[in-house]
Enzyme design. Structure first.
Site, PDB file in Angstrom:
ATOM      1  N   ASP A  75      -0.104   5.102   1.016  1.00  0.00           N
ATOM      2  CA  ASP A  75      -0.338   6.046   2.110  1.00  0.00           C
ATOM      3  C   ASP A  75      -0.407   5.336   3.457  1.00  0.00           C
ATOM      4  OD1 ASP A  75      -0.764   8.432   0.383  1.00  0.00           O
ATOM      5  OD2 ASP A  75      -2.377   7.179  -0.379  1.00  0.00           O
ATOM      6  N   LYS A 107     -10.314  -1.916  -2.324  1.00  0.00           N
ATOM      7  CA  LYS A 107     -10.158  -2.515  -0.998  1.00  0.00           C
ATOM      8  C   LYS A 107     -11.368  -2.136  -0.133  1.00  0.00           C
ATOM      9  CE  LYS A 107      -5.225  -1.426  -1.350  1.00  0.00           C
ATOM     10  NZ  LYS A 107      -4.108  -0.652  -0.763  1.00  0.00           N
ATOM     11  N   ASP A 158      -1.270  -0.650   6.277  1.00  0.00           N
ATOM     12  CA  ASP A 158      -1.487  -0.007   7.575  1.00  0.00           C
ATOM     13  C   ASP A 158      -2.957   0.082   7.926  1.00  0.00           C
ATOM     14  OD1 ASP A 158      -2.167   3.382   7.129  1.00  0.00           O
ATOM     15  OD2 ASP A 158      -1.886   1.986   5.469  1.00  0.00           O
ATOM     16  N   ASP A 160       0.872  -1.157   0.000  1.00  0.00           N
ATOM     17  CA  ASP A 160       0.000   0.000   0.000  1.00  0.00           C
ATOM     18  C   ASP A 160       0.923   1.225   0.000  1.00  0.00           C
ATOM     19  OD1 ASP A 160      -2.375   1.624   0.491  1.00  0.00           O
ATOM     20  OD2 ASP A 160      -1.630   1.810   2.539  1.00  0.00           O
ATOM     21  N   THR A 198      -2.601   0.972  -4.430  1.00  0.00           N
ATOM     22  CA  THR A 198      -3.189   2.050  -3.649  1.00  0.00           C
ATOM     23  C   THR A 198      -4.638   2.313  -4.024  1.00  0.00           C
ATOM     24  OG1 THR A 198      -3.017   4.415  -3.131  1.00  0.00           O
ATOM     25  CG2 THR A 198      -2.218   3.723  -5.284  1.00  0.00           C
ATOM     26  N   SER A 199      -5.399   2.828  -3.065  1.00  0.00           N
ATOM     27  CA  SER A 199      -6.784   3.215  -3.321  1.00  0.00           C
ATOM     28  C   SER A 199      -6.879   4.614  -3.910  1.00  0.00           C
ATOM     29  CB  SER A 199      -7.602   3.149  -2.017  1.00  0.00           C
ATOM     30  OG  SER A 199      -7.677   1.827  -1.539  1.00  0.00           O
TER      31      SER A 199
END
Length: 216
Positions: free
Chosen positions: A13, A137, A162, A11, A106-107
């Site tokens: 961020d 996600k 995270d 991921d 990443t989202s």
């Protein structure tokens, strides 16, 4: 604990870079602009989810496209103002890996992800973003796509996350999960291994794959 893998999926961020303060600044301003009450805003989970999903939880469907465009603009503009700083251990771990052994999943939108990664000096060969999938996600689709792009069996991948939503996605994809307690408390994270951040890990690359170990 030692983990053996063929590919590492990160991921961004809260995992590779810190953007938490930027997220808070930008989303708070965004909520004010769109007339969202503090109570409604507080009940929505921001971290690890796509902007489309967050906006859809809070706004009428016809407003969502404009709302998503606005938050993207706010966050991209904020990148040079502390919107993306390297987290401990990121540079050392990524520098130890061949480019075809890892990906960023990443989202964030592509525009925002590339802005944050470039500002932090991270140039992944493989990058999966919000526009690349139909379900973000906690659905496993983003991580399964990354494994496919790297040509690696999902069972041979390790996910570094995270956020609970991202860890859920990794588990659903059948991958080993490593949680970083950079955004949430360790007891809030369900993973095969929980560490403080990437500085707690070392990587040994060989022809047989990558061996990830927790530092003593």
């Amino acid at each position: 604990m030692t983990i053996h893998a063929q590919a590492l999926l990160f991921d961004n961020d809260g995992t590779l870079v810190s953007s938490l303060e930027s997220v808070r600044r930008c989303w708070t301003r965004w909520a004010e602009e769109f007339g969202i009450t503090a109570e409604d805003f507080a009940r929505v989970e921001l971290h690890g989810r796509t902007a489309v999903a967050i906006a859809a939880d809070l706004l009428p469907a016809d407003v969502v496209p404009a709302a998503v465009a606005r938050i993207e603009a706010l966050e991209v503009e904020d990148v040079p103002h502390g919107g993306a700083t390297l987290l401990p251990g990121t540079r050392d771990l990524l520098d130890a890996l061949p480019a075809d052994r890892w990906a960023v999943v990443t989202s964030a939108t592509r525009r925002l992800a590339e802005a944050r990664l470039a500002h932090a000096g991270i140039l992944p060969k493989t990058l999966v973003v919000a526009e690349d999938v139909t379900r973000g996600k906690p659905d496993p689709e983003p991580y399964l796509l990354a494994a496919r792009q790297l040509g690696v069996d999902p069972a041979d991948c390790v996910v570094f996350e995270d956020a609970p939503a991202g860890l859920q996605a990794g588990r659903a994809a059948g991958m080993i999960t490593v949680a970083l307690a950079t955004t949430h408390q360790a007891h809030e994270l369900d993973a095969d291994l929980v560490v403080s951040d990437l500085s707690a890990l070392s990587a040994l690359v060989s022809d047989g794959g990558v061996e990830i170990s927790a530092r003593a």
